[in-house]
Design a protein around this motif. Structure first.
Motif, PDB file in Angstrom:
ATOM      1  N   ALA A 165       1.129  -1.114   0.191  1.00 36.46           N
ATOM      2  CA  ALA A 165       0.107  -0.758  -0.137  1.00 36.46           C
ATOM      3  C   ALA A 165       0.779   1.599  -0.329  1.00 36.46           C
ATOM      4  CB  ALA A 165      -1.002  -0.070   1.897  1.00 36.46           C
ATOM      5  N   GLN A 166       2.474   1.302   1.117  1.00 37.59           N
ATOM      6  CA  GLN A 166       2.847   2.548   1.248  1.00 37.59           C
ATOM      7  C   GLN A 166       3.539   2.502  -0.391  1.00 37.59           C
ATOM      8  OE1 GLN A 166       4.961   1.157   4.229  1.00 37.59           O
ATOM      9  NE2 GLN A 166       4.218   1.717   5.493  1.00 37.59           N
ATOM     10  N   LYS A 167       4.181   1.454  -1.337  1.00 34.56           N
ATOM     11  CA  LYS A 167       4.620   1.885  -2.382  1.00 34.56           C
ATOM     12  C   LYS A 167       3.634   2.322  -3.452  1.00 34.56           C
ATOM     13  CE  LYS A 167       7.508  -1.739  -3.813  1.00 34.56           C
ATOM     14  NZ  LYS A 167       8.677  -1.093  -3.877  1.00 34.56           N
ATOM     15  N   LYS A 168       2.426   2.037  -3.954  1.00 33.03           N
ATOM     16  CA  LYS A 168       1.342   2.089  -4.820  1.00 33.03           C
ATOM     17  C   LYS A 168       0.916   3.063  -3.946  1.00 33.03           C
ATOM     18  CE  LYS A 168      -3.475   1.607  -5.698  1.00 33.03           C
ATOM     19  NZ  LYS A 168      -4.757   1.372  -5.251  1.00 33.03           N
ATOM     20  N   ALA A 169       1.279   4.473  -2.770  1.00 33.46           N
ATOM     21  CA  ALA A 169       1.119   5.853  -2.487  1.00 33.46           C
ATOM     22  C   ALA A 169       1.872   6.588  -2.740  1.00 33.46           C
ATOM     23  CB  ALA A 169       0.332   5.487  -1.246  1.00 33.46           C
ATOM     24  N   ALA A 170       3.385   5.837  -3.242  1.00 35.48           N
ATOM     25  CA  ALA A 170       4.801   7.047  -3.894  1.00 35.48           C
ATOM     26  C   ALA A 170       4.336   6.749  -4.976  1.00 35.48           C
ATOM     27  CB  ALA A 170       6.282   6.333  -2.710  1.00 35.48           C
ATOM     28  N   GLY A 171       3.345   5.769  -6.061  1.00 34.57           N
ATOM     29  CA  GLY A 171       3.030   6.051  -7.235  1.00 34.57           C
ATOM     30  C   GLY A 171       4.284   4.834  -7.557  1.00 34.57           C
ATOM     31  N   ALA A 172       4.888   3.467  -7.360  1.00 33.89           N
ATOM     32  CA  ALA A 172       5.539   2.473  -7.549  1.00 33.89           C
ATOM     33  C   ALA A 172       5.216   1.829  -6.798  1.00 33.89           C
ATOM     34  CB  ALA A 172       6.722   3.214  -7.158  1.00 33.89           C
ATOM     35  N   PRO A 173       4.247   1.510  -7.756  1.00 43.90           N
ATOM     36  CA  PRO A 173       3.379  -0.248  -6.916  1.00 43.90           C
ATOM     37  C   PRO A 173       4.068  -1.414  -6.887  1.00 43.90           C
ATOM     38  CG  PRO A 173       2.235   0.250  -9.218  1.00 43.90           C
ATOM     39  CD  PRO A 173       3.291   1.909  -8.588  1.00 43.90           C
ATOM     40  N   ALA A 174       4.130  -1.445  -6.696  1.00 43.97           N
ATOM     41  CA  ALA A 174       4.762  -3.435  -6.228  1.00 43.97           C
ATOM     42  C   ALA A 174       4.488  -4.324  -7.751  1.00 43.97           C
ATOM     43  CB  ALA A 174       4.569  -4.146  -4.650  1.00 43.97           C
ATOM     44  N   LYS A 175       5.192  -5.063  -8.616  1.00 41.06           N
ATOM     45  CA  LYS A 175       5.310  -6.120  -9.646  1.00 41.06           C
ATOM     46  C   LYS A 175       5.382  -7.107  -9.103  1.00 41.06           C
ATOM     47  CE  LYS A 175       7.195  -2.918 -12.402  1.00 41.06           C
ATOM     48  NZ  LYS A 175       6.830  -1.131 -11.485  1.00 41.06           N
ATOM     49  N   VAL A 176       3.905  -7.823  -9.719  1.00 44.46           N
ATOM     50  CA  VAL A 176       4.011  -9.166  -9.255  1.00 44.46           C
ATOM     51  C   VAL A 176       4.312  -9.898 -10.874  1.00 44.46           C
ATOM     52  CG1 VAL A 176       2.925  -9.082  -7.096  1.00 44.46           C
ATOM     53  CG2 VAL A 176       1.876  -9.025  -8.461  1.00 44.46           C
ATOM     54  N   ALA A 177       5.352 -10.950 -11.165  1.00 44.16           N
ATOM     55  CA  ALA A 177       5.801 -11.536 -12.251  1.00 44.16           C
ATOM     56  C   ALA A 177       4.773 -12.658 -12.855  1.00 44.16           C
ATOM     57  CB  ALA A 177       7.243 -11.853 -12.523  1.00 44.16           C
ATOM     58  N   VAL A 178       4.121 -12.709 -13.197  1.00 44.84           N
ATOM     59  CA  VAL A 178       3.770 -13.898 -13.767  1.00 44.84           C
ATOM     60  C   VAL A 178       3.725 -14.034 -15.178  1.00 44.84           C
ATOM     61  CG1 VAL A 178       1.540 -14.333 -12.403  1.00 44.84           C
ATOM     62  CG2 VAL A 178       1.877 -13.125 -14.295  1.00 44.84           C
ATOM     63  N   THR A 179       3.633 -16.091 -15.690  1.00 48.27           N
ATOM     64  CA  THR A 179       4.223 -16.136 -17.144  1.00 48.27           C
ATOM     65  C   THR A 179       3.420 -16.229 -18.183  1.00 48.27           C
ATOM     66  OG1 THR A 179       3.574 -18.562 -16.773  1.00 48.27           O
ATOM     67  CG2 THR A 179       5.826 -17.950 -15.870  1.00 48.27           C
ATOM     68  N   PHE A 180       1.945 -15.947 -17.737  1.00 44.64           N
ATOM     69  CA  PHE A 180       1.184 -15.546 -18.763  1.00 44.64           C
ATOM     70  C   PHE A 180      -0.354 -15.110 -18.197  1.00 44.64           C
ATOM     71  CE2 PHE A 180      -2.230 -16.695 -22.185  1.00 44.64           C
ATOM     72  CZ  PHE A 180      -1.217 -16.468 -23.369  1.00 44.64           C
ATOM     73  N   PRO A 181      -1.077 -14.631 -18.893  1.00 42.37           N
ATOM     74  CA  PRO A 181      -2.138 -14.611 -18.390  1.00 42.37           C
ATOM     75  C   PRO A 181      -3.414 -14.995 -18.680  1.00 42.37           C
ATOM     76  CG  PRO A 181      -1.588 -12.297 -19.794  1.00 42.37           C
ATOM     77  CD  PRO A 181      -0.364 -13.779 -19.529  1.00 42.37           C
ATOM     78  N   GLY A 182      -4.283 -15.558 -16.967  1.00 45.06           N
ATOM     79  CA  GLY A 182      -4.776 -16.701 -16.853  1.00 45.06           C
ATOM     80  C   GLY A 182      -4.304 -18.151 -16.607  1.00 45.06           C
ATOM     81  N   GLY A 183      -2.859 -17.896 -16.853  1.00 41.54           N
ATOM     82  CA  GLY A 183      -1.871 -20.105 -16.506  1.00 41.54           C
ATOM     83  C   GLY A 183      -2.279 -20.040 -15.890  1.00 41.54           C
ATOM     84  N   THR A 184      -1.439 -20.735 -14.871  1.00 43.44           N
ATOM     85  CA  THR A 184      -1.475 -21.371 -13.955  1.00 43.44           C
ATOM     86  C   THR A 184      -0.491 -20.502 -12.958  1.00 43.44           C
ATOM     87  OG1 THR A 184       0.790 -22.855 -14.424  1.00 43.44           O
ATOM     88  CG2 THR A 184      -1.298 -23.544 -14.248  1.00 43.44           C
ATOM     89  N   HIS A 185       0.098 -19.614 -12.905  1.00 44.58           N
ATOM     90  CA  HIS A 185       1.316 -19.530 -12.678  1.00 44.58           C
ATOM     91  C   HIS A 185       0.509 -17.669 -11.173  1.00 44.58           C
ATOM     92  CE1 HIS A 185       4.383 -21.688 -14.721  1.00 44.58           C
ATOM     93  NE2 HIS A 185       4.735 -21.941 -13.078  1.00 44.58           N
ATOM     94  N   ASP A 186      -0.503 -17.436 -12.840  1.00 44.24           N
ATOM     95  CA  ASP A 186      -0.966 -16.406 -13.163  1.00 44.24           C
ATOM     96  C   ASP A 186      -1.948 -16.851 -11.596  1.00 44.24           C
ATOM     97  OD1 ASP A 186      -2.131 -13.491 -13.122  1.00 44.24           O
ATOM     98  OD2 ASP A 186      -3.399 -14.254 -14.845  1.00 44.24           O
ATOM     99  N   LEU A 187      -2.907 -17.756 -11.954  1.00 48.40           N
ATOM    100  CA  LEU A 187      -3.646 -18.165 -10.852  1.00 48.40           C
ATOM    101  C   LEU A 187      -3.376 -18.311  -8.996  1.00 48.40           C
ATOM    102  CD1 LEU A 187      -5.992 -20.368 -13.000  1.00 48.40           C
ATOM    103  CD2 LEU A 187      -6.077 -17.964 -12.684  1.00 48.40           C
ATOM    104  N   TRP A 188      -2.022 -19.023  -9.251  1.00 53.44           N
ATOM    105  CA  TRP A 188      -1.661 -18.908  -7.902  1.00 53.44           C
ATOM    106  C   TRP A 188      -1.202 -17.757  -7.563  1.00 53.44           C
ATOM    107  CZ3 TRP A 188      -3.300 -23.542  -8.035  1.00 53.44           C
ATOM    108  CH2 TRP A 188      -2.546 -25.175  -8.799  1.00 53.44           C
TER     109      TRP A 188
END
Length: 434
Positions: free
Chosen positions: A168-191
């Motif tokens: 929440a602090q990172k988002k408020a500072a204008g630099a939201p946290a980034k989380v990486a997945v391998t394909f939109p809607g794929g297993t890693h995205d869903l986990w």
């Protein structure tokens, strides 16, 4: 209901399925249910000896790689099978759309939801559906969510809420946290989405989700591109080995014995080559059994680590396959029950109930229409009938009696009943379906 489930198309699919089933039945009538060493009787062999299959450098591609390296494709009359490396899941999708006739591929080691998204035309160019067929599951367990070493003090684990304030602090500072997945809607995205949402973090508004190919995850974490990622092995282990971050948890801790990758083919290829498809499944089943034998794990790590396949040190592959996990945060487990399984616990069998969960989760996050007929879609794509025929031909005794593994319980106590996906969706606090 989406057009792909119209009565006319359903009727044509039924007729095609009946024709393929009739061909398979005729094949087994001709060759018998217990032919030796996978050999076909004279005149009843595969329609083609060649198929081009794609894979990503992930440990769960092992059954396809082993089938090639140990000669199981050859044994079952498919000596000209090619197993070719793909740079990303997007590339896998694009090459499946092309097909081998267009210098692409016929089938692949693939994220289980992808054949459904492709069949529905949700991730293909111009929304053009590409009917796919799932012929086998490749593994259970064996993925992980890892975080950067900047979060070492938070001791991140299954409870993602420990990250809520920081994110929440990172988002408020204008630099939201980034989380990486391998394909939109794929297993890693869903986990990743399931884990974040369970801790009260909205994966669509509280963080920024980026897509990164599996082999590039570690390098991107190293240069600070993301705060967390979800990927299969050996990349979580490599992150720890390089001292860049640590594994928060393995996905088997999120959902014990969860399904992961699948072996899928273009549906038109299966319909045109039913005997060859059966031969491929038999080869993959034998390879899965070989890969699941603990006595073969060191050799398997050596094979996967080869330059032609992963180009990774076997020491970064082998331990986690055996349940030996150094999480990189002071937690070491010598006998985790959540190691990757290729055959035991019905790992290779593609339960329809599991596919129903993936479809339901993609509805949850808006990747599939809320009006999607889940059962109809699973019936269209899941070809567990071919898996059963192949297993019977190999003399496999432990064949699941049902296409459903029943209700599934997740780490946060949520229960998915494949007979009532709507109730599961209604139980979730963060969803795009409301």
């Amino acid at each position: 209901m989406p057009d792909i489930f119209s009565a006319d198309l359903s009727r044509r699919r039924f007729l095609r399925h009946a024709a393929a089933t009739a061909g398979t039945t005729a094949l087994f009538s001709a060759i018998g249910a217990s032919f030796p060493a996978g050999a076909f009787a004279q005149g009843t062999g595969p329609e083609t000896t060649k198929a081009i299959l794609g894979f990503i450098a992930l440990t769960d591609a092992a059954p396809l790689i082993v089938a090639k390296e140990k000669g199981f494709f050859d044994k079952h009359g498919m000596p000209d099978v090619e197993v070719t490396k793909q740079s990303s899941w997007g590339t896998t999708r694009d090459n499946l759309v092309l097909g081998s006739a267009g210098s692409g591929i016929d089938g692949a080691h693939i994220l289980t939801p992808m054949p459904y998204l492709m069949t529905a035309g949700k991730v293909t160019q111009n929304g053009q559906p590409l009917p796919m067929a799932i012929l086998a599951r490749l593994n259970l367990n064996g993925q992980g969510i890892s975080v950067g070493k900047a979060y070492a003090d938070l001791k991140v684990g299954l409870d993602s809420s420990v990250l809520r304030e920081t994110f929440a602090q990172k988002k408020a500072a204008g630099a939201p946290a980034k989380v990486a997945v391998t394909f939109p809607g794929g297993t890693h995205d869903l986990w990743m989405r399931y884990w974040l949402a369970a801790g009260g973090i909205d994966p669509d508004s509280d963080v920024e989700t980026i897509v990164v190919p599996p082999p590039q995850m570690v390098a991107n974490m190293k240069v600070g591109t993301m705060d967390a990622f979800c990927v299969g092995e050996p990349w979580n282990a490599q992150l720890v080995e390089q001292g860049i971050g640590y594994t928060a948890f393995t996905t088997g801790e999120l959902w014990s014995k969860h399904p992961e990758k699948s072996f899928a083919m273009r549906a038109d290829w299966v319909e045109k080559h039913p005997k060859a498809a059966l031969a491929l499944v038999m080869a993959v089943q034998e390879a899965a059994q070989w890969a699941d034998d603990m006595a073969n794990k060191d050799e398997l790590a050596d094979i996967l680590g080869m330059r032609a396949w992963f180009n990774v040190k076997p020491a970064d592959i082998g331990p986690r396959m055996k349940g030996v996990i150094d999480y990189g945060n002071g937690r070491d487990v010598a006998d985790s029950p959540h190691f990757m399984k290729f055959w035991q616990d019905d790992a290779s069998y593609p339960f329809k109930s599991h596919d129903a969960w993936f479809v339901t989760e993609d509805i949850r996050w808006g990747n599939l229409d809320a009006s999607t007929d889940i059962k109809a879609m699973v019936e269209q794509v899941n070809r567990e009938d071919l898996w059963r025929e192949a297993a019977k031909a190999l003399g496999v005794s432990a064949i699941p009696a049902s296409t459903s593994r029943g209700k599934e319980t997740f780490f946060d106590g949520k229960v998915f009943d494949p007979e009532d996906p709507a109730a599961y969706l209604a139980s979730l606090a963060i969803t795009r379906t409301a």
